[in-house]
Structure formats: structure tokens, C-alpha cells
Write an enzyme that holds these catalytic residues in place. Structure first.
Site, PDB file in Angstrom:
ATOM      1  N   GLU A  50       0.862  -1.179   0.000  1.00 41.71           N
ATOM      2  CA  GLU A  50       0.000   0.000   0.000  1.00 41.71           C
ATOM      3  C   GLU A  50       0.897   1.227   0.000  1.00 41.71           C
ATOM      4  OE1 GLU A  50      -2.828   0.099   3.150  1.00 41.71           O
ATOM      5  OE2 GLU A  50      -3.969  -1.608   2.413  1.00 41.71           O
ATOM      6  N   ASP A  61      -6.114   9.493   9.565  1.00 36.09           N
ATOM      7  CA  ASP A  61      -4.782   9.048   9.949  1.00 36.09           C
ATOM      8  C   ASP A  61      -4.403   9.521  11.344  1.00 36.09           C
ATOM      9  OD1 ASP A  61      -4.375   7.778   7.520  1.00 36.09           O
ATOM     10  OD2 ASP A  61      -3.601   9.591   6.573  1.00 36.09           O
TER      11      ASP A  61
END
Length: 279
Positions: A50, A61
Site C-alpha cells: 500500500e 490518519d
């Protein structure tokens, strides 16, 4: 349409083992170092990569990945340079799947059609765009599928039976199950509950189920691997890289070695778990 992602998961299913999906931020701490990390991941045991797309407002995040994105942006990373990383990786590795993960804004600014053309040409196999719900499939999901790129959806503990079919509709490649509510890097969920969730999702799809968010250690990865088709590790890898940087985010140690040591340990644990379970 059979993609590298489809091929990889079919191979691993035949081997009877789960995949290790490794996340890192494109351009962190700089383009050259990040590309070295990327090229080293498969040799260390990563089955799928990824590749994070840095963005200035990454709402899902945690602090570690936010900091990695900021370091990358400060070093001059752009979406074009992240695509360049994929293209450079493909010169040496034509089998390891690459999934670009991030937010819609940079893609929108770049231009959707141009992005998909360049992503396909660079050897990108899938996309995870965390802030683009299924109601907006026409924006990117359907064009990506037409371009031959898998579009991977996130499901969470709060995705109920009414919502799940909408999330799975037009999904391809694999399903990413977020093991807890919150941001990346938070505490891992109870593995028994993760197992229940994976079994529930599998009733509605034949796609592989990958579990991430909160997996930090080889032991945690092994525990998740007993329930899922794949384990996703990101924050721990980002932290390993960050540990080799000075206070200004510049390389002072060996980020590549730090990342690959961790990935090797994760891969060994994930692979051993399924082998032990089969005996």
C-alpha cells in the site's frame, strides 16, 4: 479482468496462507529513501504494497502517518512523484500488487482521467480512497474499474447489514476491514470480535478480507491472521522509518533496514500462524 491483486490472493489461497499487506507513505522522508523502502518490501516478505499518497488534511490518519505525510510534502512529494515511485518499482518487480491509498482531493486536483491513465501506465493495481463513499462511485470507482484498476472499500465495526451491501457494491480486489473505530495506529480490537466480523462480511462477498488499523507487532499480526485472508500493517512501519530520522525528519540512520527488519518479522509470524493452524 484479472489483476495482480486477484492473482496474488489466488496464489496465497492455494498455499493456504494469509497475505501481509504493508503500508508506507510515498516520499517519506524523501523520494529516494522511500523508493528504496518500497523496493525492499517484497524481499522482506510483503505480499501487497500500500503506497500512501501524502495529503495535507488526512482525517483518518493517526499522528504517525500524519507526520509521515507532512515530512513527504515538505520534501517536495507530489502525486506525480508517487506515481513515479510505482513506475520505478515496476521496472524491477512485475508481480507484487501496488495499491495507492489516500484521499480524493489530490486525485481530483490532478484530474481523474489523467490520474487513472497515469496510474495504470505506472503499474498501479488498486485504489483505496478513504473519503469517497459508495454514493460517489461515478466520481472515481467506476472509472477506475473501467481502467482495469481495483477499487477497494473500507468496512468498519459500525457498518451494519443495511449499509454493507452498498459498501461491497462495485468493490473489487479485496475488502479492507478496519478493526476498530478511530484513526490509524490506535489500539487493536479484540481478535475474537475481529473473527466474528470477518465471518459476517464473508457471507456477503467472495472477496478476500484484509484486516488493518492497530496491528503493530508480529504477535498481533499472527493473531489477526488466524481470522483473516490478510493482515495490513502501516503505522508500525511508518514508525520504524521515523525512528531512523533526526528531529528535522532527515535520515540519520538506516530507514530501509529498520522497515525491512520489522516486515520480515511480521511476515514470518503471519506465515507460521496459518501453517500451525493447518497441522
Amino acid at each position: 479482468m484479472t489483476t495482480r491483486i486477484d492473482t496474488k490472493f489466488a496464489e496465497l489461497k492455494a498455499e493456504g496462507r494469509p497475505a501481509l499487506v504493508t503500508y508506507f507513505m510515498g516520499g517519506d522522508p524523501d523520494l529516494e529513501t522511500a523508493l528504496k523502502v518500497m523496493k525492499a518490501l517484497p524481499k522482506a516478505g510483503a505480499d501487497v504494497i500500500e503506497l500512501g499518497m501524502p495529503f495535507s488534511d488526512p482525517m483518518a490518519d493517526g499522528p504517525a502517518i500524519q507526520a509521515a505525510g507532512l515530512r513527504a510534502l515538505n520534501a517536495g512529494q507530489t502525486l506525480a512523484k508517487t506515481l513515479y515511485m510505482a513506475a520505478e518499482f515496476r521496472k524491477e518487480d512485475d508481480t507484487t500488487p501496488i495499491v495507492m491509498m489516500g484521499y480524493y482531493n489530490p486525485i481530483y486536483v490532478y484530474g481523474v482521467e489523467r490520474f487513472l491513465t497515469d496510474a495504470k501506465a505506472s503499474g498501479v493495481d488498486g485504489l483505496i480512497v478513504v473519503d469517497l463513499p459508495s454514493e460517489m462511485d461515478a466520481e472515481l470507482c467506476i472509472p477506475a474499474m473501467k481502467a482495469g484498476i481495483n477499487f477497494i472499500r473500507l468496512t468498519t465495526p459500525t457498518t451494519d447489514d443495511k449499509r454493507l451491501p452498498k459498501v461491497l457494491h462495485n468493490s473489487s480486489g479485496f475488502v479492507y476491514y478496519v478493526s476498530m473505530n478511530g484513526i490509524t495506529g490506535a489500539a487493536i480490537a479484540d481478535t475474537a470480535k475481529v473473527g466474528e466480523a470477518v465471518r459476517h462480511i464473508k457471507k456477503s462477498t467472495d472477496l478476500p478480507i484484509c484486516v488493518g488499523f492497530g496491528v503493530k507487532t508480529p504477535e498481533q499480526a499472527a493473531a489477526i491472521a488466524t481470522h483473516a485472508d490478510s493482515v495490513v500493517v502501516g503505522t508500525a512501519i511508518v514508525n520504524a522509518i521515523a525512528g531512523e530520522l533526526d528531529e528535522k525528519g532527515k535520515v540519520k540512520g538506516d530507514p530501509v533496514a529498520a522497515a525491512t527488519r520489522l516486515v520480515h518479522a511480521l511476515a514470518e509470524s503471519v506465515r507460521a500462524t496459518r501453517l500451525e493452524a493447518a497441522q
